[in-house]
Scaffold this motif. Structure first.
Motif: not given
Length: 172
Positions: A31-33, A38-43, A50-61, A98-103
């Motif tokens: 996904l581009t910036v 745009e996704l964060r604005r819609r959310m 909407y938050k990108v999180a490191k998987n290891r930190l998400a596992h801990l949480a 539906k509008t972005n195939e990379k998501f």
């Protein structure tokens, strides 16, 4: 991030998991910036985060929360979306996918119920909480308007009958 920042991030994410009702896991490979913005604005407009999180930190949480069943879905470049209104976050994520195939929708959880991508899509087809409230108010108001029409109908019929008699009396 240093250890203190990581600890603070895990605590914030654990607090989010404690107070939210729905989490959607997405894969955002490429996904581009502008797309993420745009996704964060819609959310935000839908009342979701909407938050990108490191998987290891998400596992801990996730440890010890009702959402700990989604931990196996956290592989690769993933991000989390959450909201108190489960339909809003699912609907926003599905519409953007539906509008972005990379998501790509990976899955999610509604309370303790784990959902796959098709489960999230099915949840997105439900009406939102506000739409359900509007329908309920409409159903509650409908009988009252019907009662008013039924009560007024006999009076209207009597008035028409009296008017007809008055016309025949004038003609005679």
């Amino acid at each position: 991030m240093d250890r203190a920042q990581k600890r603070e991030f895990v605590d914030q994410l654990a607090a989010v998991f404690a107070e939210t009702s729905m989490i959607v896991i997405t894969r955002n490979d490429g996904l581009t910036v502008a797309d993420v913005t745009e996704l964060r604005r819609r959310m935000r407009a839908a009342g979701a985060q909407y938050k990108v999180a490191k998987n290891r930190l998400a596992h801990l949480a996730l440890e010890g929360t009702r959402f700990d069943g989604i931990a196996p879905l956290l592989k690769g470049p993933t991000a989390l979306a959450w909201s108190r209104d489960p339909v809003a976050v699912a609907k926003t994520a599905v519409e953007f996918a539906k509008t972005n195939e990379k998501f790509v929708l990976v899955g999610g959880a509604l309370g303790t119920q784990m959902l796959d991508a098709s489960g999230v899509k099915a949840l997105a087809e439900l009406p939102s909480l506000d739409a359900l409230r509007a329908r309920l108010v409409g159903l509650i108001q409908a009988p009252a308007t019907r009662i008013a029409c039924v009560v007024q109908a006999p009076a209207g019929q009597l008035a028409r009958v009296f008017a007809a008699f008055a016309k025949t009396g004038e003609a005679a």
